[in-house]
Design a protein around this motif. Structure first.
Motif, PDB file in Angstrom:
ATOM      1  N   ASP A  11       8.359 -16.862  -2.018  1.00 48.25           N
ATOM      2  CA  ASP A  11       6.997 -16.630  -1.535  1.00 48.25           C
ATOM      3  C   ASP A  11       6.209 -15.687  -2.439  1.00 48.25           C
ATOM      4  N   HIS A  12       6.850 -14.630  -2.889  1.00 51.52           N
ATOM      5  CA  HIS A  12       6.132 -13.668  -3.731  1.00 51.52           C
ATOM      6  C   HIS A  12       5.873 -14.232  -5.125  1.00 51.52           C
ATOM      7  N   SER A  13       6.754 -15.065  -5.627  1.00 53.66           N
ATOM      8  CA  SER A  13       6.504 -15.708  -6.921  1.00 53.66           C
ATOM      9  C   SER A  13       5.291 -16.624  -6.821  1.00 53.66           C
ATOM     10  N   LYS A  14       5.235 -17.393  -5.751  1.00 56.33           N
ATOM     11  CA  LYS A  14       4.114 -18.307  -5.537  1.00 56.33           C
ATOM     12  C   LYS A  14       2.804 -17.525  -5.368  1.00 56.33           C
ATOM     13  N   ALA A  15       2.831 -16.472  -4.563  1.00 58.48           N
ATOM     14  CA  ALA A  15       1.632 -15.651  -4.341  1.00 58.48           C
ATOM     15  C   ALA A  15       1.212 -14.956  -5.633  1.00 58.48           C
ATOM     16  N   ASN A  16       2.189 -14.484  -6.402  1.00 59.44           N
ATOM     17  CA  ASN A  16       1.878 -13.808  -7.659  1.00 59.44           C
ATOM     18  C   ASN A  16       1.213 -14.769  -8.645  1.00 59.44           C
ATOM     19  N   ASP A  17       1.692 -16.001  -8.697  1.00 58.98           N
ATOM     20  CA  ASP A  17       1.073 -17.001  -9.572  1.00 58.98           C
ATOM     21  C   ASP A  17      -0.389 -17.222  -9.180  1.00 58.98           C
ATOM     22  N   LYS A  18      -0.652 -17.327  -7.886  1.00 62.63           N
ATOM     23  CA  LYS A  18      -2.018 -17.522  -7.400  1.00 62.63           C
ATOM     24  C   LYS A  18      -2.880 -16.296  -7.693  1.00 62.63           C
ATOM     25  N   LEU A  19      -2.305 -15.122  -7.507  1.00 62.86           N
ATOM     26  CA  LEU A  19      -3.035 -13.888  -7.779  1.00 62.86           C
ATOM     27  C   LEU A  19      -3.380 -13.772  -9.256  1.00 62.86           C
ATOM     28  N   GLN A  20      -2.435 -14.104 -10.113  1.00 58.11           N
ATOM     29  CA  GLN A  20      -2.696 -14.038 -11.551  1.00 58.11           C
ATOM     30  C   GLN A  20      -3.797 -15.020 -11.956  1.00 58.11           C
ATOM     31  N   ALA A  21      -3.776 -16.203 -11.393  1.00 54.21           N
ATOM     32  CA  ALA A  21      -4.823 -17.186 -11.695  1.00 54.21           C
ATOM     33  C   ALA A  21      -6.186 -16.689 -11.213  1.00 54.21           C
ATOM     34  N   ALA A  23      -7.065 -13.525 -10.703  1.00 53.89           N
ATOM     35  CA  ALA A  23      -7.443 -12.377 -11.532  1.00 53.89           C
ATOM     36  C   ALA A  23      -7.983 -12.855 -12.881  1.00 53.89           C
ATOM     37  N   LYS A  24      -7.349 -13.844 -13.451  1.00 51.85           N
ATOM     38  CA  LYS A  24      -7.814 -14.379 -14.745  1.00 51.85           C
ATOM     39  C   LYS A  24      -9.207 -14.978 -14.590  1.00 51.85           C
ATOM     40  N   ALA A  25      -9.420 -15.736 -13.527  1.00 51.90           N
ATOM     41  CA  ALA A  25     -10.728 -16.349 -13.282  1.00 51.90           C
ATOM     42  C   ALA A  25     -11.808 -15.292 -13.057  1.00 51.90           C
ATOM     43  N   LYS A  26     -11.421 -14.163 -12.490  1.00 54.88           N
ATOM     44  CA  LYS A  26     -12.370 -13.077 -12.199  1.00 54.88           C
ATOM     45  C   LYS A  26     -12.440 -12.055 -13.329  1.00 54.88           C
ATOM     46  N   ASN A  27     -11.671 -12.289 -14.374  1.00 48.82           N
ATOM     47  CA  ASN A  27     -11.616 -11.368 -15.510  1.00 48.82           C
ATOM     48  C   ASN A  27     -11.131  -9.972 -15.091  1.00 48.82           C
ATOM     49  N   ILE A  28     -10.110  -9.962 -14.243  1.00 49.63           N
ATOM     50  CA  ILE A  28      -9.511  -8.715 -13.757  1.00 49.63           C
ATOM     51  C   ILE A  28      -8.153  -8.563 -14.419  1.00 49.63           C
ATOM     52  N   ASN A  29      -7.900  -7.402 -14.986  1.00 52.13           N
ATOM     53  CA  ASN A  29      -6.599  -7.123 -15.594  1.00 52.13           C
ATOM     54  C   ASN A  29      -5.656  -6.549 -14.546  1.00 52.13           C
ATOM     55  N   LEU A  30      -4.522  -7.199 -14.388  1.00 53.13           N
ATOM     56  CA  LEU A  30      -3.500  -6.712 -13.460  1.00 53.13           C
ATOM     57  C   LEU A  30      -2.510  -5.843 -14.223  1.00 53.13           C
ATOM     58  N   PRO A  31      -1.880  -4.887 -13.548  1.00 56.43           N
ATOM     59  CA  PRO A  31      -0.899  -4.036 -14.235  1.00 56.43           C
ATOM     60  C   PRO A  31       0.301  -4.847 -14.705  1.00 56.43           C
ATOM     61  N   ASP A  32       0.874  -4.414 -15.817  1.00 56.19           N
ATOM     62  CA  ASP A  32       2.040  -5.085 -16.387  1.00 56.19           C
ATOM     63  C   ASP A  32       3.356  -4.550 -15.836  1.00 56.19           C
ATOM     64  N   ALA A  33       3.305  -3.408 -15.184  1.00 56.77           N
ATOM     65  CA  ALA A  33       4.525  -2.740 -14.721  1.00 56.77           C
ATOM     66  C   ALA A  33       4.274  -2.167 -13.327  1.00 56.77           C
ATOM     67  N   PRO A  34       5.348  -1.891 -12.600  1.00 57.45           N
ATOM     68  CA  PRO A  34       5.198  -1.271 -11.280  1.00 57.45           C
ATOM     69  C   PRO A  34       4.540   0.110 -11.394  1.00 57.45           C
ATOM     70  N   ASN A  35       3.844   0.517 -10.333  1.00 57.24           N
ATOM     71  CA  ASN A  35       3.293   1.870 -10.327  1.00 57.24           C
ATOM     72  C   ASN A  35       4.436   2.868 -10.163  1.00 57.24           C
ATOM     73  N   ALA A  36       4.148   4.145 -10.289  1.00 53.13           N
ATOM     74  CA  ALA A  36       5.188   5.178 -10.283  1.00 53.13           C
ATOM     75  C   ALA A  36       6.000   5.167  -8.987  1.00 53.13           C
ATOM     76  N   GLY A  37       5.332   4.996  -7.866  1.00 50.05           N
ATOM     77  CA  GLY A  37       6.047   4.977  -6.582  1.00 50.05           C
ATOM     78  C   GLY A  37       6.989   3.795  -6.458  1.00 50.05           C
ATOM     79  N   ASP A  38       6.518   2.627  -6.866  1.00 53.52           N
ATOM     80  CA  ASP A  38       7.364   1.438  -6.815  1.00 53.52           C
ATOM     81  C   ASP A  38       8.533   1.545  -7.794  1.00 53.52           C
ATOM     82  N   GLN A  39       8.268   2.117  -8.965  1.00 58.08           N
ATOM     83  CA  GLN A  39       9.347   2.295  -9.942  1.00 58.08           C
ATOM     84  C   GLN A  39      10.404   3.248  -9.409  1.00 58.08           C
TER      85      GLN A  39
END
Length: 110
Positions: A11-21, A23-39
């Motif tokens: 489910d998260h892979s599918k949602a992430n693919d949709k989110l990336q698409a 974000a790309k369409a909206k010209n939004i840069n998503l983080p490449d790595a987890p934030n400090a708390g998630d890490q």
């Protein structure tokens, strides 16, 4: 627990693919790595195994999904961008399903 993990990956892979698409369409840069708390959570979980891992993972998944549900509910009602608003509304039931599933896993562990 393995079934829950498989559902999360799918489910998260599918949602992430949709989110990336989106974000790309909206010209939004998503983080490449987890934030400090998630890490920090990842680093903690890597050191655990067996029942200790299961307990920590379940606790984190419950907290994380409660937080995500709150944020996605807000975005689905208040976001000014209709595409992002629609994305949030579409993902919200999936997140609720995950929370219900992990709560069931926790209940069955006792």
């Amino acid at each position: 627990m393995k079934n829950f993990g498989a559902m999360m990956v799918k489910d998260h892979s599918k949602a992430n693919d949709k989110l990336q698409a989106l974000a790309k369409a909206k010209n939004i840069n998503l983080p490449d790595a987890p934030n400090a708390g998630d890490q920090q959570t990842i680093d903690k979980l890597i050191k655990l195994s067996g029942r200790d891992f299961d307990k920590a993972y379940i606790s984190d998944m419950i907290d994380d999904h409660k937080n995500d549900i709150k944020e996605f509910k807000y975005a689905s009602k208040n976001c000014n961008d209709p595409d992002i608003k629609h994305f949030a509304a579409k993902i919200l039931p999936i997140l609720q399903n995950h929370l219900d599933a992990i709560n069931e896993v926790r209940a069955n562990m006792k």
